[in-house]
Design a protein around this motif. Structure first.
Motif, PDB file in Angstrom:
ATOM      1  N   LEU A 149      10.411  -8.964  11.723  1.00  0.00           N
ATOM      2  CA  LEU A 149      10.994  -8.436  10.492  1.00  0.00           C
ATOM      3  C   LEU A 149       9.971  -8.411   9.358  1.00  0.00           C
ATOM      4  O   LEU A 149       9.276  -9.399   9.104  1.00  0.00           O
ATOM      5  CB  LEU A 149      12.195  -9.308  10.077  1.00  0.00           C
ATOM      6  N   VAL A 150       9.912  -7.262   8.687  1.00  0.00           N
ATOM      7  CA  VAL A 150       9.130  -7.105   7.455  1.00  0.00           C
ATOM      8  C   VAL A 150      10.060  -6.529   6.398  1.00  0.00           C
ATOM      9  O   VAL A 150      10.780  -5.556   6.656  1.00  0.00           O
ATOM     10  CB  VAL A 150       7.921  -6.162   7.658  1.00  0.00           C
ATOM     11  N   THR A 151      10.089  -7.125   5.208  1.00  0.00           N
ATOM     12  CA  THR A 151      10.882  -6.591   4.103  1.00  0.00           C
ATOM     13  C   THR A 151       9.941  -5.928   3.098  1.00  0.00           C
ATOM     14  O   THR A 151       8.821  -6.398   2.888  1.00  0.00           O
ATOM     15  CB  THR A 151      11.700  -7.692   3.400  1.00  0.00           C
ATOM     16  N   VAL A 152      10.428  -4.853   2.481  1.00  0.00           N
ATOM     17  CA  VAL A 152       9.591  -4.091   1.545  1.00  0.00           C
ATOM     18  C   VAL A 152      10.398  -3.792   0.293  1.00  0.00           C
ATOM     19  O   VAL A 152      11.534  -3.311   0.368  1.00  0.00           O
ATOM     20  CB  VAL A 152       9.103  -2.769   2.174  1.00  0.00           C
ATOM     21  N   GLU A 153       9.815  -4.066  -0.881  1.00  0.00           N
ATOM     22  CA  GLU A 153      10.486  -3.806  -2.151  1.00  0.00           C
ATOM     23  C   GLU A 153       9.441  -3.624  -3.247  1.00  0.00           C
ATOM     24  O   GLU A 153       8.309  -4.102  -3.137  1.00  0.00           O
ATOM     25  CB  GLU A 153      11.418  -4.952  -2.523  1.00  0.00           C
ATOM     26  N   GLY A 154       9.837  -2.941  -4.317  1.00  0.00           N
ATOM     27  CA  GLY A 154       8.927  -2.727  -5.431  1.00  0.00           C
ATOM     28  C   GLY A 154       8.952  -3.832  -6.458  1.00  0.00           C
ATOM     29  O   GLY A 154       8.113  -3.878  -7.350  1.00  0.00           O
ATOM     30  N   GLY A 155       9.926  -4.739  -6.358  1.00  0.00           N
ATOM     31  CA  GLY A 155      10.077  -5.814  -7.341  1.00  0.00           C
ATOM     32  C   GLY A 155       9.130  -6.974  -7.102  1.00  0.00           C
ATOM     33  O   GLY A 155       8.372  -7.018  -6.130  1.00  0.00           O
ATOM     34  N   TRP A 156       9.204  -7.943  -7.996  1.00  0.00           N
ATOM     35  CA  TRP A 156       8.365  -9.133  -7.875  1.00  0.00           C
ATOM     36  C   TRP A 156       8.802  -9.997  -6.692  1.00  0.00           C
ATOM     37  O   TRP A 156       9.966  -9.961  -6.268  1.00  0.00           O
ATOM     38  CB  TRP A 156       8.468  -9.952  -9.159  1.00  0.00           C
ATOM     39  N   VAL A 186       1.856   2.536   1.454  1.00  0.00           N
ATOM     40  CA  VAL A 186       2.034   2.681   2.906  1.00  0.00           C
ATOM     41  C   VAL A 186       1.055   1.784   3.649  1.00  0.00           C
ATOM     42  O   VAL A 186       1.398   1.139   4.647  1.00  0.00           O
ATOM     43  CB  VAL A 186       1.886   4.156   3.321  1.00  0.00           C
ATOM     44  N   LYS A 187      -0.180   1.727   3.163  1.00  0.00           N
ATOM     45  CA  LYS A 187      -1.198   0.910   3.839  1.00  0.00           C
ATOM     46  C   LYS A 187      -0.825  -0.574   3.848  1.00  0.00           C
ATOM     47  O   LYS A 187      -1.161  -1.310   4.795  1.00  0.00           O
ATOM     48  CB  LYS A 187      -2.565   1.104   3.182  1.00  0.00           C
ATOM     49  N   ASP A 188      -0.131  -1.024   2.808  1.00  0.00           N
ATOM     50  CA  ASP A 188       0.294  -2.427   2.756  1.00  0.00           C
ATOM     51  C   ASP A 188       1.361  -2.721   3.809  1.00  0.00           C
ATOM     52  O   ASP A 188       1.375  -3.805   4.407  1.00  0.00           O
ATOM     53  CB  ASP A 188       0.855  -2.748   1.366  1.00  0.00           C
ATOM     54  N   ILE A 189       2.232  -1.747   4.039  1.00  0.00           N
ATOM     55  CA  ILE A 189       3.276  -1.919   5.056  1.00  0.00           C
ATOM     56  C   ILE A 189       2.655  -1.916   6.444  1.00  0.00           C
ATOM     57  O   ILE A 189       3.015  -2.744   7.299  1.00  0.00           O
ATOM     58  CB  ILE A 189       4.331  -0.803   4.927  1.00  0.00           C
ATOM     59  N   ILE A 190       1.701  -1.027   6.668  1.00  0.00           N
ATOM     60  CA  ILE A 190       1.017  -0.973   7.968  1.00  0.00           C
ATOM     61  C   ILE A 190       0.308  -2.296   8.246  1.00  0.00           C
ATOM     62  O   ILE A 190       0.385  -2.848   9.352  1.00  0.00           O
ATOM     63  CB  ILE A 190       0.026   0.200   7.998  1.00  0.00           C
ATOM     64  N   PHE A 191      -0.376  -2.826   7.234  1.00  0.00           N
ATOM     65  CA  PHE A 191      -1.057  -4.117   7.392  1.00  0.00           C
ATOM     66  C   PHE A 191      -0.052  -5.221   7.716  1.00  0.00           C
ATOM     67  O   PHE A 191      -0.299  -6.062   8.607  1.00  0.00           O
ATOM     68  CB  PHE A 191      -1.819  -4.465   6.104  1.00  0.00           C
ATOM     69  N   ALA A 192       1.089  -5.253   7.017  1.00  0.00           N
ATOM     70  CA  ALA A 192       2.095  -6.281   7.241  1.00  0.00           C
ATOM     71  C   ALA A 192       2.656  -6.208   8.658  1.00  0.00           C
ATOM     72  O   ALA A 192       2.876  -7.240   9.316  1.00  0.00           O
ATOM     73  CB  ALA A 192       3.228  -6.130   6.230  1.00  0.00           C
ATOM     74  N   VAL A 193       2.898  -4.997   9.140  1.00  0.00           N
ATOM     75  CA  VAL A 193       3.422  -4.830  10.501  1.00  0.00           C
ATOM     76  C   VAL A 193       2.416  -5.345  11.528  1.00  0.00           C
ATOM     77  O   VAL A 193       2.765  -6.102  12.455  1.00  0.00           O
ATOM     78  CB  VAL A 193       3.758  -3.344  10.763  1.00  0.00           C
TER      79      VAL A 193
END
Length: 360
Positions: free
Chosen positions: A289-296, A346-353
């Protein structure tokens, strides 16, 4: 159709393919509708459907709204249904909450949710708590709506995400649409609900077009509050997001698919009540599981999801810790290069995955 004539000698299969394309372009069943227009349609239909519904806020009437979401509504419904207010969030929010207590169904627009801080006592202490404190005798059917989160080049005082802020408070329902379908269906559901609802739109999504099916175009179409949607089926890792970040997750999933990494993408739609069942079912399937949000990050939506997974049965299915992708833990800088590095890309999500799957 000129292209059709050019390939008439190219074989039956080519002709049939192009005919299908031409048909779909002109078919009335599906339309390209921007998020702005989807919200406008929902407001129009609900104002027409129920005479108790009215819209108020700064510049929503004669100017057609700061972001043109209320375009044409004042001319159609008049001063009693679409009302311009002074620049006083505390004042017009209090008027709206009182109107809801008296039996009307106000839609209160904040020019941005950053300005809702001026009216926080009305939203939390008056709207959110009255239904409960009156033992169900005084419903407060009000919608607080407007742009939320980071825009572009507007710096710290105009770039906060309030999903976690308002999601923290019992008595509120908190919605966060991504595309035109979400915007249309969730706004209509919010207006019809007897509870106070916070609808967190995204300014950068207003002009983005999405295809709306014939079903979604129906005046009776609503999206149930509290239900997430699986935007992309996958088997290896779950990405959970809301608002603009859903699109980033889908982009990341498309890139990762080329590397044989199969992502499932969940569009939360509702922050409170959160569809924990949908997240748990996906984690049981993908084990990551990876969660993604624009908030702090601190006390954020992702933090809440982590806690729910930790406390529930899906925790036993995780093969790696949950990873959060969030906005940077700083007030938003004004400089564009710094701003870009404070907002999940997008690159941050790819790295997290890849980190979660241990394939870096």
């Amino acid at each position: 159709m000129a292209a059709l004539r050019r390939i008439l000698c190219g074989g039956k299969s080519h002709v049939s393919v192009l005919l299908r394309r031409e048909f779909h372009k002109s078919s009335p069943a599906a339309l390209q509708v921007t998020v702005r227009d989807a919200l406008n349609q929902a407001l129009d239909e609900e104002l027409e459907r129920d005479e108790k519904v009215f819209l108020l806020g700064e510049e929503v009437a004669q100017y057609d709204g700061a972001y043109k979401v209320s375009r044409g509504l004042w001319k159609k419904f008049g001063d009693k249904r679409v009302m311009d207010t002074p620049i006083s969030e505390m004042g017009f929010t209090g008027i709206a909450v009182g109107a809801a207590m008296a039996g009307l169904r106000p839609i209160c627009e904040f020019m941005t949710f950053n300005f809702s801080m001026q009216a926080i006592d009305q939203v939390i202490n008056s709207a959110a708590k009255t239904y409960y404190m009156s033992a169900g005798l005084v419903p407060v059917p009000i919608v607080f709506r407007g742009p939320n989160g980071a825009s572009a080049g507007v710096a710290a005082q105009h770039s906060q995400c309030f999903a976690a802020w308002y999601g923290h408070c019992p008595g509120l329902k908190v919605l966060s649409p991504w595309n035109a379908e979400d915007a249309r269906g969730l706004l209509k559901a919010a207006i019809r609900d007897d509870n106070p609802v916070v609808l967190l739109e995204n300014e950068l999504m207003y002009g983005v077009p999405f295809e709306l099916s014939e079903e979604v175009q129906s005046k009776d179409f609503v999206i149930p509050i509290g239900k997430a949607k699986i935007e992309r089926q996958g088997s290896q890792i779950t990405l959970v997001a809301h608002s603009r970040s859903v699109g980033h997750c889908l982009e990341a999933a498309s890139v990762l698919a080329k590397e044989q990494i199969d992502c499932e993408v969940i569009n939360l739609r509702t922050i409170r009540p959160m569809d924990t069942d949908a997240i748990e079912a996906s984690v049981v399937k993908t084990n990551h599981l990876v969660t993604v949000e624009g908030g702090w990050p601190q006390f954020g939506v992702g933090a809440e999801i982590c806690a729910k997974i930790m406390e529930g049965p899906a925790f036993n299915y995780l093969d790696a810790p949950v990873y959060r992708v969030t906005g940077a833990d700083v007030p938003m800088p004004y400089a564009k290069i710094l701003e870009d590095n404070c907002i999940p890309q997008v690159k941050d999500i790819i790295f997290a995955v890849k980190k979660t799957l241990n394939v870096i």
